[in-house]
Design an enzyme around this catalytic site. Sequence first.
Site, PDB file in Angstrom:
ATOM      1  N   ASN A 208       0.854  -1.189   0.000  1.00 21.20           N
ATOM      2  CA  ASN A 208       0.000   0.000   0.000  1.00 21.20           C
ATOM      3  C   ASN A 208       0.884   1.231   0.000  1.00 21.20           C
ATOM      4  OD1 ASN A 208       0.608   0.721   2.857  1.00 21.20           O
ATOM      5  ND2 ASN A 208      -0.477  -1.188   3.287  1.00 21.20           N
ATOM      6  N   LYS A 286       9.678 -16.402 -10.653  1.00 18.80           N
ATOM      7  CA  LYS A 286       8.926 -15.324 -11.280  1.00 18.80           C
ATOM      8  C   LYS A 286       7.828 -15.884 -12.180  1.00 18.80           C
ATOM      9  CE  LYS A 286       9.384 -11.254 -14.246  1.00 18.80           C
ATOM     10  NZ  LYS A 286      10.303 -10.447 -15.057  1.00 18.80           N
TER      11      LYS A 286
END
Length: 398
Positions: A208, A286
């Site tokens: 955030n 990934k």
Amino acid sequence: MLNSKRILLIIGGGIAAYKSLDLIRRLRERGAAVTPVLTRAAEEFVTPLSVSALAGEKVHRDLFDLTAEAEMGHIQLSRSADLVVVAPATADLMGKMAGGLANDLASTLLMATDTPVLLAPAMNVRMWEHPSTRRNRDLLAGDGIRFVGPNSGDMACGEYGPGRMSEPMEIVAAIDAALGNGPLAGKRILVTSGPTHEPIDPVRYIANRSSGAQGTAVAKALAAIGAHVVFVTGPASVPPPQGVEVVRVESAREMDAAVTAALPVDAGVFAAAVADWRVASASDRKLKKTRDGLPTLEFAENPDILKRISQMREGRPPLVIGFAAETDNVLEHATAKRARKGCDWIVANDVSPATGIMGGSENAVTLITAEGAEDWPRMGKDAVATRLACRIADVLSR
């Protein structure tokens, strides 16, 4: 608390020198003796007569005062105090201290003293942010010099940002702490801060916009009035304050474990913006684009740290404070959060994009307690932290 303490107050040459007059008054109200020293530049902002009248003592101005120097007066001055306070501490004075210069009374006293030193910096925001000032501050802190402030706010020059000298009562609290007399001396307080990063794969995460600025300011304010602060911080963009015990974490689960390890504490301030969810099974490699389309992410709920600590049956801190960052119906949502979590206080704020608060330098909060809601005016995050720290001290010192 300052009864019979001797403060050597060096007043530097800046517009904030006018605050030193109120600082002298506040110190004397608390029983301290204040010996004032004026730099030549300081005399452009406050008069020796006004300083002397408030302090009730002679103002020292000249290194080459023949009467005093016959008895090595600058040595005696520098070592007879319990604490040397420089307020305002200008960029020039900080530079002289860092460079070991001693070409006037103030800088000579600072070189000759074996007494603890507390600086209250005050200067233009660009001067404070200049690399040389930052280097000097870090060097002085490494030498054991204490700091209080500076705060953020409007400058006399019309600019805005960090560089305002701390208010007199903030400096008094820092003096108390430096002398081991702070109202939170002997108290252990936990502060969580910053965001958490919840991994998706080795290079991606959920996070955030929290900078950690408010939690950092709270930790600094608590330490300034004597608390031993355990500062559990996620990967914030704002560096942690000096003089606190820093525990660095990444994820919500790591923060939860660090909070548990920090107990017992006298109070817990949960200012961190902890992610509510995490990826249930983060990949160890990934994730790649494929012809099959977008990957599907399954989420799991993170531990509710504030609720768990608030509802502990044994070992609960006497004071538990949560933060509520809301974008709408702030008071309603924050009041419900306090009841749901079981904490003592909630510090609520509106972080909708229009406010500029999330990641900004100011905050506008409502303190929600069992007695009701108290709106605080919009102010710098340091000022919010100082006000909250004083409220915590009031409760813990009863």
